[in-house]
Design a protein around this motif. Structure first.
Motif, PDB file in Angstrom:
ATOM      1  N   ILE A 138       0.815  -1.217   0.000  1.00  0.00           N
ATOM      2  CA  ILE A 138       0.000   0.000   0.000  1.00  0.00           C
ATOM      3  C   ILE A 138       0.847   1.264   0.000  1.00  0.00           C
ATOM      4  CG2 ILE A 138      -1.912  -1.135   1.189  1.00  0.00           C
ATOM      5  CD1 ILE A 138      -0.980   0.107   3.758  1.00  0.00           C
ATOM      6  N   GLN A 139       2.167   1.120  -0.043  1.00  0.00           N
ATOM      7  CA  GLN A 139       3.033   2.288  -0.146  1.00  0.00           C
ATOM      8  C   GLN A 139       2.929   2.883  -1.550  1.00  0.00           C
ATOM      9  OE1 GLN A 139       4.516   3.384   2.712  1.00  0.00           O
ATOM     10  NE2 GLN A 139       3.400   1.654   3.583  1.00  0.00           N
ATOM     11  N   LEU A 140       3.103   4.193  -1.663  1.00  0.00           N
ATOM     12  CA  LEU A 140       2.810   4.890  -2.915  1.00  0.00           C
ATOM     13  C   LEU A 140       3.709   4.458  -4.070  1.00  0.00           C
ATOM     14  CD1 LEU A 140       1.127   7.017  -4.356  1.00  0.00           C
ATOM     15  CD2 LEU A 140       2.782   8.743  -3.641  1.00  0.00           C
ATOM     16  N   ILE A 141       5.032   4.505  -3.876  1.00  0.00           N
ATOM     17  CA  ILE A 141       5.940   4.149  -4.972  1.00  0.00           C
ATOM     18  C   ILE A 141       5.777   2.690  -5.393  1.00  0.00           C
ATOM     19  CG2 ILE A 141       8.361   3.928  -5.654  1.00  0.00           C
ATOM     20  CD1 ILE A 141       7.351   6.779  -5.700  1.00  0.00           C
ATOM     21  N   PRO A 142       5.725   1.719  -4.457  1.00  0.00           N
ATOM     22  CA  PRO A 142       5.437   0.343  -4.879  1.00  0.00           C
ATOM     23  C   PRO A 142       4.124   0.211  -5.631  1.00  0.00           C
ATOM     24  CG  PRO A 142       6.337   0.326  -2.670  1.00  0.00           C
ATOM     25  CD  PRO A 142       6.116   1.777  -3.033  1.00  0.00           C
ATOM     26  N   LEU A 145      -5.344   0.452  -5.802  1.00  0.00           N
ATOM     27  CA  LEU A 145      -4.689   1.049  -4.644  1.00  0.00           C
ATOM     28  C   LEU A 145      -4.319   2.505  -4.901  1.00  0.00           C
ATOM     29  CD1 LEU A 145      -3.568   0.796  -1.829  1.00  0.00           C
ATOM     30  CD2 LEU A 145      -1.485  -0.170  -2.780  1.00  0.00           C
ATOM     31  N   LEU A 146      -3.843   2.801  -6.113  1.00  0.00           N
ATOM     32  CA  LEU A 146      -3.518   4.182  -6.457  1.00  0.00           C
ATOM     33  C   LEU A 146      -4.757   5.065  -6.383  1.00  0.00           C
ATOM     34  CD1 LEU A 146      -1.046   3.766  -9.461  1.00  0.00           C
ATOM     35  CD2 LEU A 146      -0.536   4.708  -7.210  1.00  0.00           C
ATOM     36  N   GLY A 147      -5.876   4.521  -6.821  1.00  0.00           N
ATOM     37  CA  GLY A 147      -7.129   5.267  -6.742  1.00  0.00           C
ATOM     38  C   GLY A 147      -7.519   5.566  -5.303  1.00  0.00           C
ATOM     39  N   ILE A 148      -7.330   4.579  -4.414  1.00  0.00           N
ATOM     40  CA  ILE A 148      -7.647   4.771  -2.996  1.00  0.00           C
ATOM     41  C   ILE A 148      -6.749   5.841  -2.379  1.00  0.00           C
ATOM     42  CG2 ILE A 148      -7.610   3.676  -0.720  1.00  0.00           C
ATOM     43  CD1 ILE A 148      -8.424   1.062  -2.107  1.00  0.00           C
ATOM     44  N   LEU A 149      -5.437   5.767  -2.675  1.00  0.00           N
ATOM     45  CA  LEU A 149      -4.505   6.758  -2.136  1.00  0.00           C
ATOM     46  C   LEU A 149      -4.800   8.149  -2.680  1.00  0.00           C
ATOM     47  CD1 LEU A 149      -1.137   4.756  -2.260  1.00  0.00           C
ATOM     48  CD2 LEU A 149      -2.593   5.204  -0.280  1.00  0.00           C
ATOM     49  N   LEU A 150      -5.201   8.221  -3.951  1.00  0.00           N
ATOM     50  CA  LEU A 150      -5.550   9.509  -4.552  1.00  0.00           C
ATOM     51  C   LEU A 150      -6.783  10.103  -3.882  1.00  0.00           C
ATOM     52  CD1 LEU A 150      -5.083  11.624  -6.796  1.00  0.00           C
ATOM     53  CD2 LEU A 150      -6.562  10.250  -8.281  1.00  0.00           C
ATOM     54  N   ARG A 210      -2.420  15.323   3.251  1.00  0.00           N
ATOM     55  CA  ARG A 210      -1.278  14.408   3.320  1.00  0.00           C
ATOM     56  C   ARG A 210      -1.404  13.429   4.493  1.00  0.00           C
ATOM     57  NH1 ARG A 210       4.229  17.764   2.734  1.00  0.00           N
ATOM     58  NH2 ARG A 210       5.027  15.705   3.286  1.00  0.00           N
ATOM     59  N   ILE A 211      -2.551  12.804   4.604  1.00  0.00           N
ATOM     60  CA  ILE A 211      -2.755  11.811   5.654  1.00  0.00           C
ATOM     61  C   ILE A 211      -1.854  10.605   5.429  1.00  0.00           C
ATOM     62  CG2 ILE A 211      -4.617  10.516   4.533  1.00  0.00           C
ATOM     63  CD1 ILE A 211      -4.593  11.613   8.212  1.00  0.00           C
ATOM     64  N   TYR A 212      -1.486  10.358   4.154  1.00  0.00           N
ATOM     65  CA  TYR A 212      -0.579   9.266   3.825  1.00  0.00           C
ATOM     66  C   TYR A 212       0.744   9.419   4.579  1.00  0.00           C
ATOM     67  CZ  TYR A 212       2.745   6.501   1.050  1.00  0.00           C
ATOM     68  OH  TYR A 212       3.736   5.620   0.661  1.00  0.00           O
ATOM     69  N   CYS A 213       1.258  10.651   4.630  1.00  0.00           N
ATOM     70  CA  CYS A 213       2.562  10.896   5.255  1.00  0.00           C
ATOM     71  C   CYS A 213       2.534  10.666   6.757  1.00  0.00           C
ATOM     72  CB  CYS A 213       3.022  12.329   4.967  1.00  0.00           C
ATOM     73  SG  CYS A 213       3.275  12.687   3.213  1.00  0.00           S
TER      74      CYS A 213
END
Length: 510
Positions: free
Chosen positions: A40-44, A53-58, A66-69
């Motif tokens: 679930i990490q962005l670059i992977p 997964l990219l859609g979910i992170l977006l 920046r809740i991901y960070c």
């Protein structure tokens, strides 16, 4: 709104601990499906083209900033831990812990642009070097994991003296100076920046943080200051580890805010809020700022997508050039050298999970762009086990594709090369055959040499390049038989079944 900070802390712990424990685990008892936390990490997710997964992170970024960070990124959580620990060394100093700091836009956008340009021209070197997940992986595998092993061995030694063998000694992973040097450099850099300036690494160097900062400028919810309630007491500013709250002007730099909610719990007057960004009552200049932010984000995203689509590994650094004497041996499931170099971020998870420790971080085997990416390095009695496919099943970036066991046993990692003039059968006229005995596919077999002696011969289309022959060869320092890597992993021919033994045994053979 203190509950928001509590929720953030709980979620960050739930994401961080499984990743951290999975990296430092040296027992091999943790379930391999824990690697899903890494996917679930962005670059992977980008490199593996995980669209869902990219859609979910977006969506998370568009809604919450920046809740991901603050929650998902393990390096971000590590910085929070380091920053939090620093306060225990500052209690006696009556200085403001954090002050507003102007953004270092020239530095951070230059690093982001350079990373994209280098990747566009065919090199993943800067992505490998600066990806926060992979940086954390190298720190965990090269620093924390050895410390855990040393601690375990110390306890095992102490208890064994008392007749307690609950703990057992674990062999330490071989020391690779370059990989250790890269890990220790970034660990000290991040520690220094975290102790002094909180999230300054995220907001100055990290290209993922910079990219998500562009997205957070247009997020639906954001941190804002309510001027009617704000008393300019700087309570929120003192707690802002991103140093993005300017109490004097009552402005928050959204591009650097990592949505940690520390400021909300610090303000007792209700002067700072986490609320809906878009209000129809806002004046036109604000709308113009939003539009500019949206254009900047879309432009950067376009460049990033173009980079992914057009990247080719041969243009910039020539990764296919062999710097060392022989071609590197890629892990099982790599497919081709171009695919592997494009997708591997050198997080070294496969290195830590290899039960035989045959995977090592590379030096210049793949060229400059592939520094610290994993390769097979055979040493005494260490080779790629015939019935092991762990590395291909834990890779989060798609650099190693999962291989069923039957397919892995036929995957040709390389081809064995026999140097007759170095073999003890040739040089000393002594019987050996160790390489043939240890070959799992019958690729190395013995043929008549002279007298009663036999000498090895290699059938290349049977060889899978596992290194069993090389690891057992008694000739040192340069073995008489060695494995040469390939630029594309092919399928080897299936070995024939052993001939049935039909002779009747009437008594023991000794």
């Amino acid at each position: 709104m203190k509950f928001l900070k509590n929720i953030r802390v709980i979620l960050s712990v739930l994401f961080f601990l499984p990743i951290f424990v999975f990296f430092i685990d040296f027992t091999g008892k943790l379930p391999l499906n824990m690697h899903q936390f890494l996917s679930i990490q962005l670059i992977p997710a980008i490199l593996s083209l995980n669209v869902i997964l990219l859609g979910i992170l977006l969506v998370l970024g568009l809604f919450f900033g920046r809740i991901y960070c603050s929650v998902i990124c393990p390096l971000g959580v590590l910085q929070d831990v380091l920053s939090w620990k620093s306060k225990f060394f500052r209690k006696k100093r009556k200085k403001i812990r954090y002050d507003y700091s102007p953004p270092q836009n020239i530095i951070r956008y230059s690093i982001l642009a350079l990373t994209l340009i280098v990747f566009l021209f065919g090199s993943s070197f800067l992505i490998v070097l600066l990806d926060p997940y992979s940086t954390f992986g190298r720190i965990a595998s090269q620093l924390f994991r050895p410390l855990a092993i040393w601690g375990n061995n110390g306890i095992a030694y102490a208890l064994s003296g008392m007749g307690n063998y609950t703990f057992y000694k674990v062999e330490q992973v071989s020391f690779v100076p370059l990989a250790f040097g890269v890990a220790i450099f970034f660990f000290f850099l991040i520690t220094q920046m975290s102790w002094l300036r909180g999230r300054s690494y995220c907001n100055t160097i990290c290209p993922v943080g910079t990219t998500l900062g562009l997205l957070s400028k247009i997020s639906i919810f954001h941190i804002s200051i309510d001027e009617s309630n704000c008393t300019s007491c700087k309570a929120c500013e003192k707690q802002c580890k991103s140093q993005c709250i300017d109490s004097a002007t009552m402005k928050v730099d959204d591009s650097r805010c990592v949505t940690c909610f520390n400021c909300l719990s610090a303000c007792k007057k209700g002067g700072i809020k986490y609320n809906f960004r878009y209000k129809r009552t806002q004046s036109q200049p604000v709308q113009q700022t939003v539009n500019n932010s949206r254009r900047t984000f879309l432009l950067t995203s376009g460049v990033a997508l173009a980079s992914v689509a057009l990247a080719s590994t041969d243009k910039l650094t020539g990764k296919t050039d062999t710097i060392l004497s022989r071609k590197p041996i890629m892990p099982p499931g790599a497919g081709s050298l171009n695919h592997f170099n494009d997708h591997c971020t050198a997080c070294q998870l496969c290195v830590t999970k290899c039960p035989e420790q045959v995977l090592k971080p590379a030096f210049l085997q793949y060229g400059i762009s592939g520094i610290t990416q994993p390769h097979l390095s055979f040493s005494t009695h260490v080779f790629c086990t015939y019935d092991c496919n762990i590395c291909s099943n834990v890779c989060p970036t798609g650099a190693l594709q999962p291989l069923p066991m039957a397919e892995k046993k036929l995957t040709q990692l390389g081809v064995a090369n026999f140097r007759r003039n170095k073999c003890v059968v040739f040089t000393d006229e002594k019987d050996c055959g160790a390489c043939s005995e240890h070959c799992p596919t019958q690729a190395v077999h013995m043929i008549h040499y002279k007298g009663g002696l036999t000498i090895p011969e290699v059938t290349e289309d049977l060889c899978i390049g596992c290194g069993a022959c090389e690891s057992i060869c008694p000739v040192r320092p340069f073995q008489a038989i060695y494995v040469e890597g390939t630029t594309k992993q092919l399928k080897a021919r299936k070995p024939s079944e052993a001939k049935k033994f039909n002779k009747k045994i009437n008594d023991f053979g000794f």
